[in-house]
Design a protein around this motif. Structure first.
Motif, PDB file in Angstrom:
ATOM      1  N   THR A  58       0.852  -1.173   0.000  1.00 35.85           N
ATOM      2  CA  THR A  58       0.000   0.000   0.000  1.00 35.85           C
ATOM      3  C   THR A  58       0.891   1.225   0.000  1.00 35.85           C
ATOM      4  OG1 THR A  58      -1.989   1.018   0.927  1.00 35.85           O
ATOM      5  CG2 THR A  58      -0.295   0.318   2.504  1.00 35.85           C
ATOM      6  N   ILE A  59       0.283   2.358  -0.286  1.00 43.43           N
ATOM      7  CA  ILE A  59       1.005   3.623  -0.254  1.00 43.43           C
ATOM      8  C   ILE A  59       0.232   4.608   0.615  1.00 43.43           C
ATOM      9  CG2 ILE A  59       1.940   3.279  -2.584  1.00 43.43           C
ATOM     10  CD1 ILE A  59      -0.078   5.669  -3.334  1.00 43.43           C
ATOM     11  N   GLU A  60       0.934   5.588   1.101  1.00 42.84           N
ATOM     12  CA  GLU A  60       0.321   6.731   1.776  1.00 42.84           C
ATOM     13  C   GLU A  60       1.013   7.964   1.235  1.00 42.84           C
ATOM     14  OE1 GLU A  60       0.852   6.166   5.980  1.00 42.84           O
ATOM     15  OE2 GLU A  60      -0.576   4.504   6.060  1.00 42.84           O
ATOM     16  N   THR A  61       0.259   9.040   1.068  1.00 41.17           N
ATOM     17  CA  THR A  61       0.868  10.282   0.595  1.00 41.17           C
ATOM     18  C   THR A  61       0.795  11.328   1.686  1.00 41.17           C
ATOM     19  OG1 THR A  61      -1.219  10.955  -0.417  1.00 41.17           O
ATOM     20  CG2 THR A  61       0.370   9.857  -1.843  1.00 41.17           C
ATOM     21  N   GLU A  62       1.837  12.117   1.755  1.00 37.23           N
ATOM     22  CA  GLU A  62       1.891  13.222   2.702  1.00 37.23           C
ATOM     23  C   GLU A  62       1.478  14.502   1.979  1.00 37.23           C
ATOM     24  OE1 GLU A  62       5.916  13.072   4.134  1.00 37.23           O
ATOM     25  OE2 GLU A  62       5.577  11.178   5.168  1.00 37.23           O
ATOM     26  N   GLY A  90       3.694  15.966  -2.682  1.00 36.94           N
ATOM     27  CA  GLY A  90       3.822  15.310  -1.382  1.00 36.94           C
ATOM     28  C   GLY A  90       4.643  14.040  -1.477  1.00 36.94           C
ATOM     29  N   ALA A  91       5.291  13.707  -0.384  1.00 31.01           N
ATOM     30  CA  ALA A  91       6.082  12.480  -0.338  1.00 31.01           C
ATOM     31  C   ALA A  91       5.161  11.267  -0.311  1.00 31.01           C
ATOM     32  CB  ALA A  91       6.976  12.492   0.895  1.00 31.01           C
ATOM     33  N   VAL A  92       5.543  10.244  -1.052  1.00 33.10           N
ATOM     34  CA  VAL A  92       4.801   8.992  -1.090  1.00 33.10           C
ATOM     35  C   VAL A  92       5.544   7.984  -0.228  1.00 33.10           C
ATOM     36  CG1 VAL A  92       4.009   7.091  -2.564  1.00 33.10           C
ATOM     37  CG2 VAL A  92       3.920   9.456  -3.409  1.00 33.10           C
ATOM     38  N   ARG A  93       4.826   7.360   0.669  1.00 31.68           N
ATOM     39  CA  ARG A  93       5.400   6.327   1.543  1.00 31.68           C
ATOM     40  C   ARG A  93       4.910   4.971   1.066  1.00 31.68           C
ATOM     41  NH1 ARG A  93       9.656   8.608   3.365  1.00 31.68           N
ATOM     42  NH2 ARG A  93       9.185  10.655   4.173  1.00 31.68           N
ATOM     43  N   LEU A 141       9.686   9.732  -2.253  1.00 32.74           N
ATOM     44  CA  LEU A 141       9.710  10.567  -3.452  1.00 32.74           C
ATOM     45  C   LEU A 141       8.329  11.159  -3.705  1.00 32.74           C
ATOM     46  CD1 LEU A 141      11.812   8.371  -5.921  1.00 32.74           C
ATOM     47  CD2 LEU A 141      12.602  10.224  -4.444  1.00 32.74           C
ATOM     48  N   SER A 142       8.266  12.124  -4.597  1.00 34.24           N
ATOM     49  CA  SER A 142       6.974  12.689  -4.980  1.00 34.24           C
ATOM     50  C   SER A 142       6.285  11.747  -5.966  1.00 34.24           C
ATOM     51  CB  SER A 142       7.165  14.057  -5.648  1.00 34.24           C
ATOM     52  OG  SER A 142       7.746  13.895  -6.942  1.00 34.24           O
ATOM     53  N   LYS A 144       2.816   2.414  -9.174  1.00 29.07           N
ATOM     54  CA  LYS A 144       2.550   3.573 -10.029  1.00 29.07           C
ATOM     55  C   LYS A 144       1.053   3.813 -10.197  1.00 29.07           C
ATOM     56  CE  LYS A 144       5.284   4.233 -13.608  1.00 29.07           C
ATOM     57  NZ  LYS A 144       6.145   4.022 -14.788  1.00 29.07           N
ATOM     58  N   ARG A 145       0.264   2.751 -10.336  1.00 28.88           N
ATOM     59  CA  ARG A 145      -1.186   2.925 -10.451  1.00 28.88           C
ATOM     60  C   ARG A 145      -1.783   3.505  -9.173  1.00 28.88           C
ATOM     61  NH1 ARG A 145      -0.622  -1.824 -13.153  1.00 28.88           N
ATOM     62  NH2 ARG A 145      -1.374  -3.137 -11.467  1.00 28.88           N
ATOM     63  N   LYS A 146      -1.338   3.010  -8.026  1.00 28.03           N
ATOM     64  CA  LYS A 146      -1.846   3.517  -6.753  1.00 28.03           C
ATOM     65  C   LYS A 146      -1.430   4.971  -6.543  1.00 28.03           C
ATOM     66  CE  LYS A 146      -2.259   0.734  -3.138  1.00 28.03           C
ATOM     67  NZ  LYS A 146      -3.699   0.554  -3.118  1.00 28.03           N
ATOM     68  N   VAL A 147      -0.207   5.300  -6.906  1.00 28.43           N
ATOM     69  CA  VAL A 147       0.281   6.686  -6.771  1.00 28.43           C
ATOM     70  C   VAL A 147      -0.521   7.602  -7.682  1.00 28.43           C
ATOM     71  CG1 VAL A 147       2.248   8.204  -7.269  1.00 28.43           C
ATOM     72  CG2 VAL A 147       2.594   6.091  -5.970  1.00 28.43           C
ATOM     73  N   ALA A 148      -0.739   7.180  -8.923  1.00 29.38           N
ATOM     74  CA  ALA A 148      -1.502   8.004  -9.865  1.00 29.38           C
ATOM     75  C   ALA A 148      -2.927   8.228  -9.354  1.00 29.38           C
ATOM     76  CB  ALA A 148      -1.531   7.352 -11.246  1.00 29.38           C
ATOM     77  N   ALA A 149      -3.539   7.183  -8.823  1.00 31.80           N
ATOM     78  CA  ALA A 149      -4.916   7.310  -8.324  1.00 31.80           C
ATOM     79  C   ALA A 149      -4.968   8.217  -7.091  1.00 31.80           C
ATOM     80  CB  ALA A 149      -5.470   5.939  -7.977  1.00 31.80           C
ATOM     81  N   ALA A 150      -3.979   8.118  -6.222  1.00 34.55           N
ATOM     82  CA  ALA A 150      -3.984   8.906  -4.984  1.00 34.55           C
ATOM     83  C   ALA A 150      -3.659  10.370  -5.212  1.00 34.55           C
ATOM     84  CB  ALA A 150      -2.989   8.316  -3.988  1.00 34.55           C
TER      85      ALA A 150
END
Length: 152
Positions: free
Chosen positions: A63-67, A74-77, A103-104, A141-147
């Motif tokens: 999973t990812i979390e964004t700050e 925002g930074a992606v964890r 990273l962003s 990448k898909r989760k980051v793009a969606a978030a």
């Protein structure tokens, strides 16, 4: 593709792999396996918050979390769960964690989809396992793009 197209932390990891012989690369992958952080307590007891990467031969969840409110800057964890009995899968997750965590969204989305091939493991690791790492990167990448609302 050269490492110049990669974020600096990931480029350094790829450079380390490329500087080694094949047996040394496998050892380095095992070191990344051992260095993969455990899930934080808030995720350990909530498997529903993790998504399985079904393309991996071993059970891998992420999973990812964004700050910063999930904006593109925002930074992606990144968070991974993989069994200790799956060192290759854990190693790939460790590479992606060390190379991408913090990273962003835009930096992560700019990573070429075929980046795993740069590690020089295609002769030492089965094609199915290599597809698993490519799938991990794609899922991130898909989760980051969606978030973040940024197009990949």
């Amino acid at each position: 593709m050269t490492t110049q197209a990669l974020p600096s932390a990931l480029a350094a990891i790829v450079d380390d792999f490329q500087a080694m012989s094949e047996p040394e690369r496998l050892q380095l992958l095992l070191e990344f396996s051992e260095g993969l952080p455990e899930l934080p307590d808030r995720l350990k007891d909530h498997p529903e918050l993790l998504e399985q990467v079904v393309e991996c031969q071993s059970p891998l969840f992420l999973t990812i979390e964004t700050e910063n409110n999930g904006g593109p800057d925002g930074a992606v964890r990144l968070f991974f769960k993989a069994p200790a009995e799956a060192p290759t899968t854990r190693g790939f997750a460790g590479v992606l964690h060390e190379g991408l965590d913090g990273l962003s969204a835009e930096e992560i989305l700019s990573v070429p989809d075929d980046m795993p091939e740069l590690l020089g493991l295609t002769r030492a690791i089965t094609p199915l396992r290599m597809r698993g790492m490519t799938a991990m990167l794609g899922r991130i990448k898909r989760k980051v793009a969606a978030a973040s609302g940024v197009r990949s």
